[in-house]
Design a protein around this motif. Structure first.
Motif, short mmCIF file in Angstrom:
data_model
loop_
_atom_site.label_atom_id
_atom_site.label_comp_id
_atom_site.label_asym_id
_atom_site.label_seq_id
_atom_site.Cartn_x
_atom_site.Cartn_y
_atom_site.Cartn_z
N VAL A 295 0.83 -1.21 0.00
CA VAL A 295 0.00 0.00 0.00
C VAL A 295 0.87 1.26 0.00
CG1 VAL A 295 -1.77 1.30 1.24
CG2 VAL A 295 -1.86 -1.21 1.20
N THR A 296 1.87 1.28 0.91
CA THR A 296 2.61 2.53 1.10
C THR A 296 3.50 2.88 -0.09
OG1 THR A 296 4.35 1.34 2.27
CG2 THR A 296 2.61 2.34 3.60
N ALA A 297 3.94 1.85 -0.85
CA ALA A 297 4.83 2.14 -1.99
C ALA A 297 4.18 3.10 -2.97
CB ALA A 297 5.22 0.84 -2.70
N GLU A 298 2.86 3.03 -3.10
CA GLU A 298 2.17 3.91 -4.05
C GLU A 298 2.40 5.37 -3.69
OE1 GLU A 298 1.01 2.70 -6.67
OE2 GLU A 298 0.32 0.66 -6.29
N TRP A 299 2.61 5.62 -2.38
CA TRP A 299 2.87 7.01 -1.96
C TRP A 299 4.35 7.25 -1.80
CZ3 TRP A 299 -1.85 4.90 -1.31
CH2 TRP A 299 -2.94 5.72 -1.57
N VAL B 233 -8.32 -0.47 -6.67
CA VAL B 233 -6.90 -0.79 -6.49
C VAL B 233 -6.68 -1.33 -5.09
CG1 VAL B 233 -4.56 0.17 -6.39
CG2 VAL B 233 -6.16 0.97 -8.15
N ILE B 234 -7.25 -0.65 -4.09
CA ILE B 234 -7.06 -1.05 -2.70
C ILE B 234 -7.69 -2.42 -2.46
CG2 ILE B 234 -7.57 -0.43 -0.30
CD1 ILE B 234 -5.49 1.36 -1.59
N THR B 235 -8.86 -2.67 -3.06
CA THR B 235 -9.49 -3.98 -2.94
C THR B 235 -8.58 -5.05 -3.56
OG1 THR B 235 -11.64 -2.92 -3.13
CG2 THR B 235 -11.59 -5.31 -3.42
N GLY B 236 -7.99 -4.74 -4.71
CA GLY B 236 -7.07 -5.67 -5.36
C GLY B 236 -5.88 -5.99 -4.46
N LYS B 237 -5.36 -4.96 -3.80
CA LYS B 237 -4.23 -5.16 -2.88
C LYS B 237 -4.66 -6.03 -1.69
CE LYS B 237 -1.87 -0.77 -3.85
NZ LYS B 237 -0.64 -1.33 -4.44
N MET C 167 -4.02 -2.53 7.13
CA MET C 167 -4.70 -1.38 7.74
C MET C 167 -3.69 -0.26 8.04
SD MET C 167 -5.01 0.10 10.99
CE MET C 167 -4.79 -1.15 12.24
N LEU C 168 -2.54 -0.63 8.63
CA LEU C 168 -1.56 0.40 8.97
C LEU C 168 -1.03 1.08 7.70
CD1 LEU C 168 0.38 -1.43 11.82
CD2 LEU C 168 -1.14 0.55 12.04
N ARG D 244 0.10 5.46 5.04
CA ARG D 244 0.42 5.78 3.64
C ARG D 244 1.86 6.22 3.41
NH1 ARG D 244 -3.01 10.02 2.36
NH2 ARG D 244 -4.01 9.76 4.36
N GLY D 245 2.76 5.88 4.32
CA GLY D 245 4.18 6.13 4.09
C GLY D 245 4.93 4.92 4.61
N SER D 246 5.93 4.43 3.86
CA SER D 246 6.57 3.17 4.24
C SER D 246 7.23 3.25 5.61
CB SER D 246 7.62 2.78 3.18
OG SER D 246 6.99 2.56 1.95
#
Lengths: 311, 266
Positions: free
Chosen positions: B91-95, B113-117, B176-177, B182-184
């Motif tokens: 998730v966080t890599a996208e940001w 996208v989030i559902t896919g992840k 969830m985290l 949203r940041g690695s």
């Protein structure tokens, strides 16, 4: 076709994009020109739905971007070549796009060849790419879906002169076969070679737009004088509109002879007088670029005048 | 780099383009979890740590402890700690890596996208845990053979399933985290706080304060998931799991999803 209708985006008190309206037409390359921080990138992000417009609307091929069933097949987007996962190889980055779009895997090699990334280069991680290579990879990602519309933010950044010429040829070819190209840049000379239409933005507002040929051939004369205010009033008395250019210059909507005679009868000393010949556009642009501080730009009353003069 | 003159594909005119199916988004997101250097090494580290812990158990465990549960735990614990990191980074890599600029341009409905992840993360957890069980079984056989004893199989199928559920919940915590932070870097720090600091604090507080000791099963998610690892879960423990899961997983996830869908992608 890309159509923007009064798109506005604010961040608190700051208006990044202010009532921007323009249309990028099929078969034409539309240059989106403005200094850094003028609102180009925000406008482009609004078009593709990455940023929400505070008000106004943007459509691509008659639909909102988010309503496109498979956007990559209709719109090629390159907003920031550096915005790629650094730990992924170039080929893999392109493969991800190919999979999302549901394209045959052979398209990946075709695109790598098209943008001139060798097999060795495409096997490297993006972290080890130069900016020019990232631009080529980004362009490959934009083109892989065989779209009819291209939205490219500063794609020439980091390309060498041969690369820039190659890209111009590619975009020209794309538009000549009916495609729509919206291309941003902060350099007038970079864009005027390839663009058919120009949209000039400064401080979030459009200051000039139209066919490049019209904008560059805009009538008028540039005059530098010791007393621009007096000359502007003398011109206005004869029904000639003019606008300030820099400290002591005016862009007057009349030919050089008329401006010269007016200055003579007004008793104003002229330092320089020449036909505008597209210099008007360049002057606007230089002024916008020089006034990167937003407060400096708002001190002179010239910006609204220029819109009237050139739009 | 050579400049190739090449025919550009012709711009598309009107044509029917079907929308992107959800399955394609999920499988592509699964691929994205594994095709980066960090993704690869995270998965590789699971395999390496599994082998290392199996070896350590064979070398150092008492003969009486050479049972399947010992091996399964030795492999399952590092795996359950590392798997959520894959979900976080996905998730966080996208940001952090800014690849979201491309991803959300190709699939503008971010919820998809989030559902896919999420589907990809669940698939990794659901498939990964039985793999750990299988490695544990091999370790148990090998350890018993080396020690010259007959292998002891002391885990029931129900117990294996509750352990699997615990791993899936752990994966969801990571997811969830990632969605919330949203940041690695921030999400990894949050993960270690969530996974190590909070349970320790809960333990200390419960030991010092009697009132919290009674309350803990109802508010401590880590405590509640602990019952899944123990094997036999009572009806009350299921209820405690549901309540703590709602507080610590479902509500923050819902808030995070709302943020993700609205946040500007730069």
């Amino acid at each position: 076709m890309i159509k923007l209708d009064a798109v506005t985006r604010t961040y608190g008190d700051f208006t990044a994009v202010d009532e921007v309206s323009f249309t990028a037409r099929p078969g034409r390359v539309t240059g989106f020109l403005g200094p850094n921080g003028a609102g180009k990138s925000t406008t482009m992000r609004v078009i593709v739905g990455l940023t929400r417009a505070t008000s106004g609307s943007a459509t691509v091929s008659g639909r909102r971007y988010v309503d496109l069933p498979n956007p990559g097949r209709e719109v090629g987007v390159l907003l920031d070549a550096s915005a790629q996962h650094a730990g992924r190889t170039g080929r893999e980055t392109l493969t991800i796009a190919q999979r999302f779009m549901g394209l045959p895997s052979a398209r990946v090699e075709e695109m790598l060849e098209l943008v001139g990334l060798t097999s060795d280069e495409s096997s490297r991680r993006v972290r080890d790419y130069s900016l020019g290579m990232r631009q080529r990879l980004g362009l490959a990602t934009a083109l892989i879906g065989d779209p009819g519309v291209l939205i490219l933010d500063e794609p020439a950044n980091g390309l060498d002169p041969a690369g820039i010429r190659w890209m111009r040829g590619l975009l020209r070819d794309f538009a000549d076969r009916g495609g729509t190209v919206l291309l941003s840049s902060h350099l007038l000379h970079e864009i005027e070679v390839v663009a058919d239409d120009l949209v000039v933005i400064g401080n979030g507002r459009i200051v000039a737009q139209g066919a490049k040929s019209e904008l560059l051939a805009s009538a008028g004369a540039v005059v530098r004088t010791t007393e621009p205010l007096v000359l502007a009033e003398a011109l206005a008395a004869q029904g000639v509109t003019s606008s300030y250019v820099g400290e002591d210059g005016l862009l007057a909507q009349a030919n050089a002879e008329h401006v010269g005679r007016t200055a003579f009868s007004a008793g104003v000393a002229v330092l320089e007088l020449r036909p505008a010949d597209g210099a008007g556009l360049e002057e606007i642009f230089l002024q916008l670029t020089a006034d990167t501080q937003r407060d400096a730009a708002s001190q002179t009353p010239s910006a609204p005048h220029l819109e009237g003069a050139l739009a | 780099m050579t400049v190739v003159q090449h025919r550009v594909p012709s711009p598309a005119t009107d044509r029917m383009i079907p929308s992107i199916p959800m399955g394609r988004i999920a499988t592509t997101e699964l691929r994205k979890m594994l095709d980066t250097r960090s993704g690869f090494w995270t998965m590789a580290s699971i395999a390496l740590v599994s082998l290392a812990t199996t070896g350590l158990v064979i070398l150092f465990a008492d003969r009486g402890d050479l049972t399947y549960s010992t091996f399964a735990a030795a492999i399952g614990v590092p795996m359950s700690l590392i798997l959520p990191i894959i979900a976080i980074l996905s998730v966080t890599a996208e940001w952090s890596q800014r690849s979201g600029l491309t991803t959300f341009a190709l699939v503008p409905h971010r919820g998809r996208v989030i559902t896919g992840k999420l589907m990809a993360a669940l698939a990794v957890a659901i498939v990964g845990t039985p793999v750990a069980f299988a490695i544990g079984a091999l370790g148990n056989l090998g350890g018993a053979a080396i020690a010259g004893v007959s292998p002891v199989w002391d885990l029931t199928l129900t117990h294996l399933l509750t352990i699997e559920l615990a791993n899936v919940l752990g994966m969801l915590v990571g997811f969830m985290l990632g969605v919330v932070v949203r940041g690695s870097a921030g999400a990894l720090v949050a993960y270690f706080i969530y996974q190590f600091l909070l349970p320790t604090l809960g333990l200390i507080l419960a030991a010092k304060q009697a009132w919290f000791s009674d309350l803990q099963p109802w508010v401590d998610f880590d405590f509640a998931t602990g019952a899944l690892l123990e094997g036999s879960v009572t009806a009350q423990q299921w209820l405690q799991l549901a309540i703590t899961g709602l507080i610590w997983l479902v509500v923050p996830l819902a808030v995070g999803l709302r943020l993700v869908v609205r946040a500007e992608v730069k």
